[in-house]
Design an enzyme around this catalytic site. Structure first.
Site, short mmCIF file in Angstrom:
data_model
loop_
_atom_site.label_atom_id
_atom_site.label_comp_id
_atom_site.label_asym_id
_atom_site.label_seq_id
_atom_site.Cartn_x
_atom_site.Cartn_y
_atom_site.Cartn_z
CB ALA A 195 -0.86 -0.04 1.17
CG ASP A 206 13.56 -6.19 -7.94
OD1 ASP A 206 12.84 -6.49 -7.03
OD2 ASP A 206 14.56 -6.64 -8.07
CB THR A 207 13.60 -1.19 -4.78
OG1 THR A 207 12.83 -0.20 -5.61
CG2 THR A 207 14.65 -0.29 -4.19
CG ASP A 258 11.77 4.37 3.89
OD1 ASP A 258 12.53 4.44 3.14
OD2 ASP A 258 10.52 4.55 3.56
NE ARG A 307 8.43 2.88 -4.44
CZ ARG A 307 9.63 2.31 -3.56
NH1 ARG A 307 10.34 1.23 -4.21
NH2 ARG A 307 9.84 2.65 -2.32
P1 IMP Z 1 10.97 -4.08 -3.72
O1 IMP Z 1 11.77 -4.72 -5.05
O2 IMP Z 1 10.56 -2.69 -4.16
O3 IMP Z 1 10.02 -4.99 -3.10
O4 IMP Z 1 12.18 -3.84 -2.53
C1 IMP Z 1 12.87 -4.82 -1.85
C2 IMP Z 1 13.17 -4.47 -0.88
O5 IMP Z 1 13.91 -3.24 -0.69
C3 IMP Z 1 12.04 -4.13 0.19
O6 IMP Z 1 11.56 -5.29 0.79
C4 IMP Z 1 12.58 -3.42 1.18
O7 IMP Z 1 13.26 -3.82 2.20
C5 IMP Z 1 13.59 -2.35 0.25
N1 IMP Z 1 13.00 -0.98 -0.06
C6 IMP Z 1 12.31 -0.95 -1.33
N2 IMP Z 1 12.29 0.18 -1.51
C7 IMP Z 1 12.24 0.85 -0.53
C8 IMP Z 1 12.29 2.19 0.11
O8 IMP Z 1 11.53 3.26 -0.41
N3 IMP Z 1 12.54 2.32 1.48
C9 IMP Z 1 13.25 1.76 2.11
N4 IMP Z 1 13.33 0.49 1.95
C10 IMP Z 1 12.97 -0.03 0.69
#
Ligand code: IMP
Length: 193
Positions: free
Chosen positions: A10, A68-69, A151, A177
């Protein structure tokens, strides 16, 4: 325009909708009847974003995008990187991930880190990739209650507070992002013209 965004998080949905604006209605996988976990089994952010967008497109037949982050910590050779979600455990246990990160950085002077996001957009069957990066540093204890994930431990360059102490608007002004999503939005606007 309706577009599927591969997340059921969310917080992410709110961040991305705020950047894209009202011209786009974001649908979640759940909105489209996709309730199983979307596979992300690749060894790069690009690979995972692409795998997720293709999976969703194949299930829904709709235009969609996936992100993906990873958090890339300099002193840890870029870890946790693509493994950020499952750094400490098999699940998305944010608190355990933060504890492990602090443990692995105990006594380490170099706190440089960056978040990197890759978005894969599948539009009319064609794939487009967008990248967003924010540089910053990891502090030595969790601070703030907003946001999610790492964060509370990350202070972006040029600021004196963590992402978890910022409003959605403040975080979106600089976040990885949001930067990737703005590139996505510029692209979508440019092809509408
Ligand atoms: P995802 O690929 O966006 O699901 O990110 C993988 C992991 O990176 C997440 O489970 C978080 O632990 C971390 N992550 C991704 N975006 C953020 C953010 O904006 N702030 C903090 N942690 C993040």
């Amino acid at each position: 325009m309706k577009i599927v965004f591969a997340t059921n998080n969310a917080h992410k949905l709110m961040e991305v909708q705020a950047v894209l604006g009202d011209a786009y209605t974001l649908l979640t996988p759940r909105d489209c009847g996709v309730t199983e976990e979307i596979p992300e089994e690749q060894e790069t952010l690009e690979g995972n974003a692409s795998q997720k967008s293709h999976y969703l497109r194949d299930r829904t037949g709709l235009d969609c995008f996936a992100d993906d982050t990873g958090l890339e910590v300099e002193a840890l050779g870029g870890a946790p990187g693509v493994h950020s979600a499952r750094y400490a455990t098999d699940g998305h246990d944010f608190e355990a991930n933060n504890r492990l990160l602090l443990k692995n950085l105990e006594g380490v002077e170099n706190r440089r880190a960056r978040f990197r996001t890759v978005i894969s957009l599948l539009l009319g069957g064609e794939e487009h990739l967008f990248e967003g990066i924010v540089e910053g540093r990891i502090i030595d204890r969790e601070t703030g209650h907003e946001g999610f994930g790492f964060d509370p431990l990350f202070i972006p360059d040029g600021y004196a507070k963590t992402f978890a102490e910022m409003t959605t608007d403040e975080k979106n002004a600089v976040s990885h992002r949001a930067r990737a999503v703005r590139k996505l939005a510029e692209f979508l606007h440019s092809i509408e013209k």
